[in-house]
Design a protein around this motif. Structure first.
Motif, PDB file in Angstrom:
ATOM      1  N   GLY A  61      52.694  51.276  34.324  1.00  0.00           N
ATOM      2  CA  GLY A  61      51.996  51.124  34.149  1.00  0.00           C
ATOM      3  C   GLY A  61      51.242  49.696  35.864  1.00  0.00           C
ATOM      4  O   GLY A  61      50.512  49.253  35.511  1.00  0.00           O
ATOM      5  N   VAL A  62      51.671  51.110  36.443  1.00  0.00           N
ATOM      6  CA  VAL A  62      50.730  50.976  37.992  1.00  0.00           C
ATOM      7  C   VAL A  62      50.333  50.321  38.038  1.00  0.00           C
ATOM      8  O   VAL A  62      48.739  52.045  37.506  1.00  0.00           O
ATOM      9  N   TYR A  63      49.052  49.940  38.387  1.00  0.00           N
ATOM     10  CA  TYR A  63      47.669  49.474  39.570  1.00  0.00           C
ATOM     11  C   TYR A  63      47.791  49.173  41.170  1.00  0.00           C
ATOM     12  O   TYR A  63      46.468  49.378  41.230  1.00  0.00           O
ATOM     13  N   TYR A  64      49.344  49.118  41.100  1.00  0.00           N
ATOM     14  CA  TYR A  64      48.327  48.428  42.825  1.00  0.00           C
ATOM     15  C   TYR A  64      50.268  49.255  43.060  1.00  0.00           C
ATOM     16  O   TYR A  64      51.119  48.646  42.880  1.00  0.00           O
ATOM     17  N   ALA A  97      46.023  37.752  40.756  1.00  0.00           N
ATOM     18  CA  ALA A  97      44.569  37.064  40.036  1.00  0.00           C
ATOM     19  C   ALA A  97      42.957  38.216  40.473  1.00  0.00           C
ATOM     20  O   ALA A  97      42.293  38.193  39.369  1.00  0.00           O
ATOM     21  N   ALA A  98      42.974  39.609  41.519  1.00  0.00           N
ATOM     22  CA  ALA A  98      42.532  40.246  41.801  1.00  0.00           C
ATOM     23  C   ALA A  98      42.332  41.559  39.901  1.00  0.00           C
ATOM     24  O   ALA A  98      41.553  41.697  40.041  1.00  0.00           O
ATOM     25  N   ILE A  99      43.834  41.346  40.226  1.00  0.00           N
ATOM     26  CA  ILE A  99      43.731  43.229  39.161  1.00  0.00           C
ATOM     27  C   ILE A  99      43.454  41.743  37.833  1.00  0.00           C
ATOM     28  O   ILE A  99      42.002  42.773  36.672  1.00  0.00           O
ATOM     29  N   ALA A 100      43.584  40.487  37.134  1.00  0.00           N
ATOM     30  CA  ALA A 100      43.329  40.043  36.125  1.00  0.00           C
ATOM     31  C   ALA A 100      42.034  39.989  35.933  1.00  0.00           C
ATOM     32  O   ALA A 100      40.599  40.163  35.056  1.00  0.00           O
ATOM     33  N   SER A 101      41.595  39.838  36.882  1.00  0.00           N
ATOM     34  CA  SER A 101      39.977  39.231  37.688  1.00  0.00           C
ATOM     35  C   SER A 101      38.505  40.577  36.999  1.00  0.00           C
ATOM     36  O   SER A 101      37.545  41.052  36.756  1.00  0.00           O
ATOM     37  N   VAL A 102      38.828  41.629  37.914  1.00  0.00           N
ATOM     38  CA  VAL A 102      38.392  43.611  37.929  1.00  0.00           C
ATOM     39  C   VAL A 102      39.098  44.229  36.876  1.00  0.00           C
ATOM     40  O   VAL A 102      38.133  44.648  35.573  1.00  0.00           O
TER      41      VAL A 102
END
Length: 130
Positions: A61-64, A97-102
């Motif tokens: 589950g890699v997002y970054y 925080a950025a990933i959770a927001s977007v």
């Protein structure tokens, strides 16, 4: 405030530039999976019985995913690269925080410091096989 916590691997907490060697990097884009393979220096691993121990790390589950050469990273002002062990989890980071927001995803943030490179990964989870 961000915190850095050393991960307890099956060989214990890893410290030192010579502790983790990397041989292969595989990124399966369609599966959002990153696989790292190499060896751990048994002389720097508290629970190791062999000189060099093969490992495989699978991040799912890699997002970054960011890879930076170690000496370049150490020349940067970001303290996360100079603190902690060879394999750490970071909590309460701006990246999370950025990933959770977007994306609305609750992920984990890891740093893996190998002999030559540092990997920064935000993903769902990981599995380490020795």
């Amino acid at each position: 405030m961000s915190q850095i916590k050393a991960i307890q691997t099956p060989l214990g907490e890893l410290h030192g530039r010579d502790a983790v060697y990397l041989d292969h990097v595989y990124m399966n884009y369609a599966k959002k999976e990153l696989v790292l393979k190499g060896e751990i220096n048994g002389g720097l691993a508290p629970e190791a019985v062999d000189d060099f121990v093969p490992y495989e790390l699978i991040f799912t589950g890699v997002y970054y995913f960011n890879m930076i050469e170690l000496d370049v990273a150490l020349g940067m002002s970001e303290q996360k690269y100079t603190q902690g062990s060879c394999f750490d989890e970071l909590t309460d980071t701006p990246l999370l925080a950025a990933i959770a927001s977007v994306r609305g995803k609750d992920l984990k943030h890891f740093l893996l410091k190998t002999y030559d490179d540092i990997f920064e990964i935000a993903c769902r989870d990981y599995k380490m096989t020795i």
